[in-house]
Design a protein around this motif. Structure first.
Motif, PDB file in Angstrom:
ATOM      1  N   VAL A 189       1.262  -1.432  -0.244  1.00 49.84           N
ATOM      2  CA  VAL A 189       0.238   0.244   0.009  1.00 49.84           C
ATOM      3  C   VAL A 189       0.830   1.223   0.130  1.00 49.84           C
ATOM      4  CG1 VAL A 189      -1.890   1.259   1.283  1.00 49.84           C
ATOM      5  CG2 VAL A 189      -1.931  -1.115   1.117  1.00 49.84           C
ATOM      6  N   GLY A 190       0.113   1.847  -1.222  1.00 52.65           N
ATOM      7  CA  GLY A 190       1.480   3.467  -1.440  1.00 52.65           C
ATOM      8  C   GLY A 190       1.330   4.385  -1.358  1.00 52.65           C
ATOM      9  N   LEU A 191       0.744   5.494  -1.538  1.00 54.66           N
ATOM     10  CA  LEU A 191       0.464   6.764  -1.775  1.00 54.66           C
ATOM     11  C   LEU A 191       0.457   7.098  -3.517  1.00 54.66           C
ATOM     12  CD1 LEU A 191       1.841   8.905   0.853  1.00 54.66           C
ATOM     13  CD2 LEU A 191      -0.306   8.018   0.588  1.00 54.66           C
ATOM     14  N   VAL A 192      -1.006   7.237  -3.811  1.00 56.34           N
ATOM     15  CA  VAL A 192      -0.992   7.644  -5.463  1.00 56.34           C
ATOM     16  C   VAL A 192      -1.495   8.603  -5.544  1.00 56.34           C
ATOM     17  CG1 VAL A 192      -0.998   6.658  -8.427  1.00 56.34           C
ATOM     18  CG2 VAL A 192       0.048   5.933  -5.775  1.00 56.34           C
ATOM     19  N   ASP A 193      -1.285   9.588  -6.027  1.00 56.67           N
ATOM     20  CA  ASP A 193      -1.891  10.705  -6.621  1.00 56.67           C
ATOM     21  C   ASP A 193      -2.540  11.355  -5.062  1.00 56.67           C
ATOM     22  OD1 ASP A 193      -1.258  11.017  -8.303  1.00 56.67           O
ATOM     23  OD2 ASP A 193      -3.332   9.380  -9.794  1.00 56.67           O
ATOM     24  N   GLY A 194      -2.281  11.025  -3.551  1.00 47.58           N
ATOM     25  CA  GLY A 194      -2.229  11.599  -2.521  1.00 47.58           C
ATOM     26  C   GLY A 194      -3.234  10.681  -2.144  1.00 47.58           C
ATOM     27  N   VAL A 195      -2.832   9.948  -1.934  1.00 50.39           N
ATOM     28  CA  VAL A 195      -3.853   8.618  -1.270  1.00 50.39           C
ATOM     29  C   VAL A 195      -3.646   7.819  -1.532  1.00 50.39           C
ATOM     30  CG1 VAL A 195      -6.107   9.996  -0.924  1.00 50.39           C
ATOM     31  CG2 VAL A 195      -5.611   8.456  -3.447  1.00 50.39           C
ATOM     32  N   SER A 196      -3.818   6.509  -1.071  1.00 52.60           N
ATOM     33  CA  SER A 196      -3.198   5.718  -0.869  1.00 52.60           C
ATOM     34  C   SER A 196      -3.969   4.773  -0.903  1.00 52.60           C
ATOM     35  CB  SER A 196      -3.164   4.689   0.849  1.00 52.60           C
ATOM     36  OG  SER A 196      -2.911   5.708   1.908  1.00 52.60           O
ATOM     37  N   ASN A 197      -2.975   3.743  -2.013  1.00 53.79           N
ATOM     38  CA  ASN A 197      -3.654   2.707  -2.913  1.00 53.79           C
ATOM     39  C   ASN A 197      -2.433   1.439  -2.924  1.00 53.79           C
ATOM     40  OD1 ASN A 197      -6.459   2.798  -4.911  1.00 53.79           O
ATOM     41  ND2 ASN A 197      -5.977   4.933  -4.340  1.00 53.79           N
ATOM     42  N   VAL A 198      -3.045  -0.071  -3.845  1.00 51.68           N
ATOM     43  CA  VAL A 198      -2.088  -1.449  -3.860  1.00 51.68           C
ATOM     44  C   VAL A 198      -0.965  -1.253  -4.703  1.00 51.68           C
ATOM     45  CG1 VAL A 198      -2.097  -3.314  -3.863  1.00 51.68           C
ATOM     46  CG2 VAL A 198      -3.623  -2.333  -3.065  1.00 51.68           C
ATOM     47  N   VAL A 199       0.066  -0.886  -4.639  1.00 47.03           N
ATOM     48  CA  VAL A 199       0.837  -0.414  -5.825  1.00 47.03           C
ATOM     49  C   VAL A 199       1.389  -2.364  -5.656  1.00 47.03           C
ATOM     50  CG1 VAL A 199       2.792   0.912  -6.423  1.00 47.03           C
ATOM     51  CG2 VAL A 199       1.361   1.431  -5.548  1.00 47.03           C
ATOM     52  N   TYR A 200       2.109  -2.299  -7.227  1.00 52.38           N
ATOM     53  CA  TYR A 200       3.396  -3.368  -7.473  1.00 52.38           C
ATOM     54  C   TYR A 200       4.153  -2.850  -8.463  1.00 52.38           C
ATOM     55  CZ  TYR A 200       3.486  -7.463 -11.195  1.00 52.38           C
ATOM     56  OH  TYR A 200       4.442  -8.527 -11.422  1.00 52.38           O
ATOM     57  N   TYR A 201       5.499  -3.335  -7.736  1.00 51.00           N
ATOM     58  CA  TYR A 201       7.036  -2.900  -8.334  1.00 51.00           C
ATOM     59  C   TYR A 201       7.111  -4.081  -8.105  1.00 51.00           C
ATOM     60  CZ  TYR A 201      11.355  -1.112  -7.751  1.00 51.00           C
ATOM     61  OH  TYR A 201      12.883  -0.261  -8.121  1.00 51.00           O
ATOM     62  N   ASP A 202       7.386  -4.526  -9.861  1.00 55.54           N
ATOM     63  CA  ASP A 202       8.347  -5.460 -10.458  1.00 55.54           C
ATOM     64  C   ASP A 202      10.168  -5.502 -10.189  1.00 55.54           C
ATOM     65  OD1 ASP A 202      10.265  -6.383 -12.682  1.00 55.54           O
ATOM     66  OD2 ASP A 202       7.806  -6.412 -14.015  1.00 55.54           O
ATOM     67  N   LEU A 203      10.515  -5.718  -9.996  1.00 56.84           N
ATOM     68  CA  LEU A 203      12.077  -5.752  -9.628  1.00 56.84           C
ATOM     69  C   LEU A 203      13.278  -5.710 -10.817  1.00 56.84           C
ATOM     70  CD1 LEU A 203      11.638  -8.204  -6.097  1.00 56.84           C
ATOM     71  CD2 LEU A 203      11.975  -5.830  -6.283  1.00 56.84           C
ATOM     72  N   ARG A 204      12.527  -6.582 -11.597  1.00 51.97           N
ATOM     73  CA  ARG A 204      13.330  -6.422 -12.514  1.00 51.97           C
ATOM     74  C   ARG A 204      13.520  -5.526 -13.658  1.00 51.97           C
ATOM     75  NH1 ARG A 204      10.723 -11.809 -15.412  1.00 51.97           N
ATOM     76  NH2 ARG A 204       8.627 -10.665 -14.247  1.00 51.97           N
TER      77      ARG A 204
END
Length: 931
Positions: free
Chosen positions: A504-519
């Motif tokens: 859960v991270g901030l996108v456009d000022g509010v908390s949403n679920v974020v996916y981070y591609d490690l590659r």
């Protein structure tokens, strides 16, 4: 210790039959003895104890920096050094005696108004600790500006005209400017048309007034300039009225202000609808509008995704529920919190639940009797089968390892938040991290060999705020690796294979679920909600999350997928604010010594021709920590001889609370309609108070008393009472009692739980009396706003000088006159249905009057008091119907009107024998709380 000791000490032996010698209330328990030190800065005196040295250094650095900012912004200097009292966990904070009130888990800190004492706990995050310190320091400046002479009655009257939302909203704005929580909250209000008009905001309380109040001051700064905020604060002091201050500061009336305020946020929020979602397609597990409460949080999915567990405040307590993700239906309650010593609080504000890999068990953290505990629940049996005590200051967010052998969790110890690993087989506790950085929300990699968590960790040793990254920790090698860039928010990280991590991270000022591609080192979105996600749970192909919507947090479940194929940019980290703790020395610290000062001084004086001079005076004195208290209460009725006075000393720093009471009291006892005792009582009493838990305690007292009694008999010819005898006595008095109370209280009455008192008291020497007394009460919550209350009490008064019990009146039998029924044995039963009656009543004639939250009651009372030689048969049957025989009974209705500090009670009652009602009706007006 709870405030009940004050009531006991002042009324315990004021006649066993007149006022029942006990009170209820939960206990404030001192589980540990604190050894305090004081370090001083230019503007603050900081109180701390061993293990808090990092907190004391941080508070010294932060408070002085923040002081300079507030002083310049508000053009105000503080005349005296401010006491700041620090606690290294919320459990320690709850033991403070600065206030005698119980402190619930939701209280993040407070500023005591009379002595300007700031009291703040550490909960694991130095960023949060900073925010709370800054918030409370705003209150200190507010008290200096608004209520400089708060002990002055005129200043107190002025203080009531400053709305609470202004006080708390400005403290939030000054301390954090704007926050993701405020952004989420204001978006939710605007989209759902629930933004409260400014003129009505003072009618509300709770979280709403903090966030909408914060939003108002942000609007004020953005639209009119930062200097206008400070100007407005000072105008509030000068005008003493919000509307007049607005007119003076902005040149606007309230109608224009409300329109401008609402339009400001509509312009900001409405354009966001096109690119954001609202929760209408997801499977909704909870609905706070129907079930009640505000928080449904901490969702955890079973491994196959078929079940979701979550914590809810819908009952007023904190409980754990289980629901099906297939049907969306509630299966039932797993755990009832807030009623037993091992489940005092379920960490509603920092929840964490985890299913075992086989889905049969659930683990969670809770605040226990003496420390935080880990509990394992059998899902099928709905029973706690194992409790673990890690021995730390606090425990949060436990998670099960894939092999079911280990539990990872966040633990607080000596001003640090670190990751710990507990072996369920051996009971071994291993500390994984060891530093000042906040670590949170651990999870395991699929193979169980790596821990994933969010942290502020910096290899260079600098302490920064709100800059988090996802880290991995290899359990076999101890290698720590940062997986993501630093971001303003990272919560509930989970590793997906070895290629990606979600959080859960901030996108456009509010908390949403974020996916981070490690590659590719790119971010993608899994959710794009307009309002903020609070917590996240994974299970199978599903995610469960707690989302703010329509004024509360609810649990939703959905299949997870990347919503946006193109990479997104999470909100970036602002320039780091680095704490310079190396510049702070505690070398000037000294041991705490007693420092007494006046807490309050109040009084009044009147003269009436029939009665002469009379008045009242109360003085409170305590030390800086509230551990030693001296309280004097007295009235003045003509002269010292005919007045009441009560001098009380309380010793509170240890597990056993002690009190010493010196008093002179006047009492009147009605032995019958014609025979009365008027008694002047002088004496002293020592009392010991031992709380076993927050809910159960034992009390005991012993003392000497010297009553002087005037025996009066009614003279029918002269229509008066004549003194027929008088004499003085010497007595030894003793008392012992057991009290249990886990009831859930509202401003009107308890609505759930149970409580009881069982005790005995007696006097010896020249007056001999023994009393045995019991009182049991039970409350059933029928709906979120209605309940059914039961009370059963009984007593026996023995001895050659025994005084009887009296029944009749609004607190016992409402169909009878005050003290109409007299006897040495007593039995009383009351049952009362308590329901909402009128939510809002506004009158324009004959007087402008507006009342809210008027409650109704329907009651039945039965009881009697009788002498030992009398036979007592409570019921009989007549014509096949149960009827009262020796019991007296009444039935009736009433209303309860909240008037701020007190409740106005109006009861209408008729006598009954259970088969019919009398023609006579009694009406009682009284002030107080239903019990």
């Amino acid at each position: 210790m709870s405030t009940l000791i004050l009531g006991i000490l002042t009324s315990l032996f004021a006649g066993f039959g007149v006022g029942y010698p006990y009170t209820f209330g939960k206990n404030k328990v001192q589980y540990k003895e604190f050894h305090w030190k004081i370090t001083e800065t230019e503007h603050f005196r900081i109180f701390y104890y061993p293990g808090e040295e990092p907190l004391a250094r941080f508070a010294s650095w932060n408070l002085e920096n923040t002081y300079q900012r507030y002083s310049k912004l508000l053009n105000t200097e503080l005349e005296e050094k401010i006491p700041v009292i620090l606690y290294k966990s919320h459990k320690d904070f709850q033991q403070t005696n600065v206030t005698l009130s119980l402190i619930e888990e939701g209280v993040g800190g407070f500023t005591e108004s009379f002595k300007r004492r700031v009291v703040v706990p550490f909960t694991g995050s130095y960023a949060v600790f900073k925010h709370v310190l800054d918030h409370e320091l705003v209150h200190v400046f507010q008290y200096e500006i608004f209520f400089k002479n708060l002990r002055n009655p005129l200043s107190i009257a002025t203080s009531f005209r400053i709305p609470l939302w202004v006080i708390e909203g400005s403290a939030e704005y000054f301390s954090e400017g704007w926050s993701p929580e405020a952004e989420s909250f204001i978006r939710d209000q605007v989209i759902n048309n629930t933004l409260i008009p400014i003129t009505r905001l003072s009618e509300y309380g709770g979280y709403l007034i903090y966030k909408e109040g914060e939003a108002f001051f942000r609007y004020l700064a953005d639209e009119f300039g930062e200097e206008k905020v400070a100007n407005f604060i000072h105008l509030l002091k000068l005008q003493g009225n919000f509307e007049e201050a607005i007119q003076k500061a902005l040149g606007m009336n309230m109608e224009d202000l409300e329109e401008s305020f609402a339009f400001y946020y509509k312009k900001r929020v409405y354009p966001l609808i096109q690119d954001h979602a609202v929760p209408d397609q997801e499977k909704r597990i909870t609905d706070h509008e129907k079930s009640g409460g505000f928080l449904n949080v901490g969702p955890a999915l079973s491994p196959d995704g078929s079940l979701v567990a979550f914590i809810s405040d819908r009952t007023g307590y904190t409980d754990i529920y289980l629901a099906s993700t297939v049907t969306g239906k509630l299966i039932g309650k797993l755990v009832s919190g807030g009623k037993t010593p091992d489940l005092e609080n379920l960490h509603l504000l920092r929840p964490g639940l985890s299913f075992s890999p086989d889905g049969q068990y659930l683990i969670f953290a809770a605040q226990g009797n003496t420390s935080d505990l880990l509990h394992i629940v059998d899902i099928q049996k709905k029973k706690i089968i194992r409790t673990i005590s890690p021995g730390l200051d606090a425990v949060y967010t436990p998670v099960w390892s894939p092999d079911s052998v280990h539990i990872a969790f966040v633990g607080l110890k000596d001003s640090q938040s670190d990751i710990y690993l507990y072996d369920l087989r051996s009971g071994e506790l291993q500390q994984i991290t060891d530093d000042l950085y906040e670590d949170r929300d651990p999870s395991f990699s699929p193979d169980g060999q790596t821990l994933i968590f969010s942290s502020e960790y910096r290899e260079d040793g600098t302490l920064t705020f709100r800059q988090y990254a996802v880290f991995s920790y290899r359990l076999d090698t101890g290698q720590r690796t940062r997986l993501t860039p630093y971001l303003p928010e990272v919560k509930n990280p989970v590793l997906l294979g070895d290629t990606a991590v979600t959080f859960v991270g901030l996108v456009d000022g509010v908390s949403n679920v974020v996916y981070y591609d490690l590659r590719s080192q790119k971010f993608y979105q899994l959710t794009r909600y307009l309002t903020g996600i609070r917590e996240l749970g994974h299970g199978g192909d599903y995610i469960a999350f707690s989302l703010l919507w329509k004024g509360g947090y609810d649990v939703f479940v959905t299949k997870w997928e990347i919503l946006q194929p193109e990479p997104v940019s999470p909100d970036t980290v602002p320039g780091p604010e680095i704490a310079d703790l190396d510049s702070v020395s505690l070398s000037n610290s000294k041991e705490y010594t007693l420092e007494f000062s006046v807490d309050w001084l109040a009084g009044g004086l009147q003269y009436l021709t029939p009665f002469g001079l009379f008045g009242a005076l109360t003085i409170g004195i305590s030390d800086a920590l509230g551990n030693h208290r001296i309280i004097l209460n007295t009235d003045l009725f003509q002269n010292i001889q005919t007045s009441n006075f009560d001098l009380l000393y309380l010793y509170l720093p240890k597990r056993v609370d002690l009190g010493f009471n010196l008093y002179q009291l006047w009492n009147i006892y009605y032995l019958s309609y014609t025979d009365v005792i008027l008694e002047q009582t002088r004496g002293f009493l020592t009392l010991a108070y031992y709380p076993f838990t927050r809910f159960f305690r034992m009390e005991a007292g012993i003392g000497l008393e010297f009553p002087y009694r005037y025996y009066l008999t009614y003279n029918y010819l002269q229509n008066r009472y004549d003194v027929v005898d008088s004499r003085g006595y010497k007595t030894v008095q003793g008392y012992v009692g057991w009290v249990y109370d886990n009831a859930l209280y509202t401003p009107f009455y308890p609505v759930d739980g149970e409580r009881f008192f069982v005790g005995a008291a007696g006097t010896a020497w020249e007056l001999k009396q023994q009393i045995f007394f019991a009182d049991f009460r039970k409350y059933f919550r029928l709906t979120p706003r209605s309940s059914w209350a039961f009370r059963l009490m009984g007593g026996v008064s023995l001895g050659q000088d025994a005084l009887p019990f009296w029944l009749g009146g609004p607190s016992t039998l409402r169909g009878y006159n005050y003290d109409e029924i007299v006897g040495y044995n007593m039995l009383l039963f009351n049952t009362e249905l308590r329901i909402p009656f009128i939510d809002h009543l506004k009158l324009s004639f004959p007087l402008p009057l507006e009342l809210r939250h008027i409650r109704g009651v329907i009651f039945l009372d039965m009881g009697n008091a009788w002498d030992p030689y009398q036979a007592f048969h409570p019921f009989t049957f007549r014509d096949g119907l149960l009827q009262l025989k020796d019991l007296r009974g009444d039935a009736g209705v009433g209303i309860r009107i909240g008037l701020g500090f007190v409740n106005l009670k109006f009861d209408i009652a008729k006598k009954t024998d259970l088969t019919s009602l009398s023609t006579e009706t009694r009406y009682y007006f009284s002030v107080g709380q239903d019990c």
